[in-house]
Design an enzyme around this catalytic site. Structure first.
Site, PDB file in Angstrom:
ATOM      1  N   GLN A  10       0.833  -1.200   0.000  1.00  0.00           N
ATOM      2  CA  GLN A  10       0.000   0.000   0.000  1.00  0.00           C
ATOM      3  C   GLN A  10       0.867   1.249   0.000  1.00  0.00           C
ATOM      4  O   GLN A  10       1.905   1.313   0.659  1.00  0.00           O
ATOM      5  CB  GLN A  10      -0.920  -0.015   1.219  1.00  0.00           C
ATOM      6  CG  GLN A  10      -2.165   0.817   1.032  1.00  0.00           C
ATOM      7  CD  GLN A  10      -3.278   0.389   1.964  1.00  0.00           C
ATOM      8  OE1 GLN A  10      -3.336  -0.750   2.414  1.00  0.00           O
ATOM      9  NE2 GLN A  10      -4.186   1.303   2.242  1.00  0.00           N
ATOM     10  N   SER A  94       4.094  -6.253   2.844  1.00  0.00           N
ATOM     11  CA  SER A  94       2.782  -6.255   3.489  1.00  0.00           C
ATOM     12  C   SER A  94       1.763  -6.967   2.591  1.00  0.00           C
ATOM     13  O   SER A  94       1.882  -8.163   2.349  1.00  0.00           O
ATOM     14  CB  SER A  94       2.371  -4.828   3.854  1.00  0.00           C
ATOM     15  OG  SER A  94       1.249  -4.829   4.703  1.00  0.00           O
ATOM     16  N   ARG A 119      -9.150  -8.371   4.311  1.00  0.00           N
ATOM     17  CA  ARG A 119      -8.045  -7.838   5.116  1.00  0.00           C
ATOM     18  C   ARG A 119      -8.172  -6.326   5.261  1.00  0.00           C
ATOM     19  O   ARG A 119      -8.006  -5.776   6.358  1.00  0.00           O
ATOM     20  CB  ARG A 119      -6.716  -8.206   4.461  1.00  0.00           C
ATOM     21  CG  ARG A 119      -5.444  -7.833   5.227  1.00  0.00           C
ATOM     22  CD  ARG A 119      -4.239  -8.381   4.458  1.00  0.00           C
ATOM     23  NE  ARG A 119      -2.958  -8.148   5.109  1.00  0.00           N
ATOM     24  CZ  ARG A 119      -2.160  -7.111   4.861  1.00  0.00           C
ATOM     25  NH1 ARG A 119      -2.539  -6.170   4.009  1.00  0.00           N
ATOM     26  NH2 ARG A 119      -0.994  -7.000   5.478  1.00  0.00           N
ATOM     27  N   HIS A 204       0.058  -3.021  11.257  1.00  0.00           N
ATOM     28  CA  HIS A 204       1.240  -3.733  11.767  1.00  0.00           C
ATOM     29  C   HIS A 204       1.585  -3.324  13.197  1.00  0.00           C
ATOM     30  O   HIS A 204       2.739  -3.092  13.528  1.00  0.00           O
ATOM     31  CB  HIS A 204       2.437  -3.517  10.823  1.00  0.00           C
ATOM     32  CG  HIS A 204       2.185  -4.031   9.441  1.00  0.00           C
ATOM     33  ND1 HIS A 204       2.063  -5.362   9.152  1.00  0.00           N
ATOM     34  CD2 HIS A 204       1.992  -3.378   8.264  1.00  0.00           C
ATOM     35  CE1 HIS A 204       1.813  -5.518   7.863  1.00  0.00           C
ATOM     36  NE2 HIS A 204       1.756  -4.334   7.304  1.00  0.00           N
ATOM     37  N   GLN A 253       1.574 -11.499  10.318  1.00  0.00           N
ATOM     38  CA  GLN A 253       1.927 -10.281   9.590  1.00  0.00           C
ATOM     39  C   GLN A 253       0.977  -9.115   9.889  1.00  0.00           C
ATOM     40  O   GLN A 253       1.368  -7.947   9.846  1.00  0.00           O
ATOM     41  CB  GLN A 253       1.920 -10.594   8.084  1.00  0.00           C
ATOM     42  CG  GLN A 253       2.405  -9.483   7.188  1.00  0.00           C
ATOM     43  CD  GLN A 253       1.579  -9.413   5.930  1.00  0.00           C
ATOM     44  OE1 GLN A 253       0.406  -9.063   5.973  1.00  0.00           O
ATOM     45  NE2 GLN A 253       2.201  -9.752   4.814  1.00  0.00           N
TER      46      GLN A 253
END
Length: 314
Positions: A10, A94, A119, A204, A253
């Site tokens: 992203q 990511s 997600r 994260h 992750q």
């Protein structure tokens, strides 16, 4: 020559991405059509025309970036005879890890699109807008040690952690807004520049645990296939070739650190990679790699001229 394919995350999205691929390659049109169908939305139109604010929404940006990456993968195979198995390793930043796994045929394109849509939605649901924040620490002094010290100071006000160890001079922190703000002040005292990022959630970080739980449920119902290459995983910066390990790593992750700097260094040093090719939108990763592994070649494959030059280099 040892080759690695890398897949952007992203921040690499932009209005117009995928347009050249769609206009020139049937294999790309098939990818975009399949993603549109499985998501039941005209993601291609959003990519080509915007508006930028809608494309930047996490639930749109994640599957859109994957679609562009997989369009490049399919075009390389169909039009240039370059299969992902030519790469000794794959890695993704990511969400790019899902692109890597789809390119390696561990995940189907359909499953990757659905998982990334979920997600994005799950990450947004995890923390109300305004309660979390992320900041980039940049400059010559902005290394991992400085970022860790800044986070330690910021924890006086709440949760804040290193989210992305991207590059020499670029580390991203993430957490509760007050804690990130305090960490930013400490980072500036220590000699780094710092800027808050225009993101909608603290990715994260431990605050993403509700999203990790949603992804765990979805991934438990997903079929993983044997890989056609070896993945270097975000959270371990180590190679993974066993399909049973992929789901746990993808779950970890969501809340864990993206160890991109270490991943590239492992690829260049232990993996012996001499050529990196970034597949998808933009040139963010190839730019980082040129600094992290200066003895290796790094190229971004965005369109026909890039593909032709890359094919000749192999």
């Amino acid at each position: 020559m040892t080759l690695a394919f890398v897949f952007p995350g992203q921040g690499s999205q932009s209005v117009g991405m995928g347009s050249e691929l769609f206009d020139n390659f049937a294999a790309a049109r098939e990818v975009f059509g399949e993603v549109n169908e499985v998501l039941r939305q005209d993601l291609l139109k959003l990519m080509r025309e915007g508006p930028e604010a809608d494309l930047t929404l996490t639930e749109n940006a994640q599957p859109a970036l994957m679609a562009v990456s997989l369009a490049v993968v399919r075009v390389l195979k169909a039009d240039f005879g370059i299969d992902v198995s030519k790469a000794a390793f794959c890695a993704g930043h990511s969400l790019g890890e899902y692109s890597a796994l789809a390119a390696m045929e561990v995940l189907t394109l359909s499953d990757a699109a659905k998982l990334l849509k979920l997600r994005g939605q799950a990450m947004q649901r995890a923390v109300p807008v305004g309660q979390g924040a992320m900041a980039a620490l940049i400059g010559a002094k902005a290394d991992l040690a400085l970022a860790e010290a800044a986070c330690e100071a910021g924890r006086a006000a709440g949760i804040v952690v290193v989210a992305n160890d991207n590059n020499a001079g670029q580390v991203v922190i993430s957490g509760e807004k007050a804690a990130v703000d305090l960490a930013v002040e400490k980072a500036k005292e220590l000699g780094a520049k710092a800027m808050l990022l225009n993101v909608s959630a603290p990715f994260h970080s431990p605050l993403m645990q509700p999203a990790a739980e949603e992804m765990a449920a979805a991934l438990s119902k997903t079929t993983f296939h044997d890989p056609k290459s070896v993945l270097v995983a975000n959270v371990t910066a180590q190679p993974v070739g066993d399909k049973a390990q992929f789901a746990p790593l993808l779950i970890e992750q969501v809340t864990g650190r993206v160890r991109w700097r270490e991943s590239v260094q492992w690829l260049a040093q232990d993996g012996g990679v001499t050529q990196f090719a970034e597949l998808g939108a933009g040139k963010v990763l190839s730019g980082m790699i040129k600094r992290l592994a200066p003895d290796s070649e790094a190229v971004a494959l965005n369109g026909a001229a890039d593909f032709e030059a890359f094919a000749k280099s192999l």
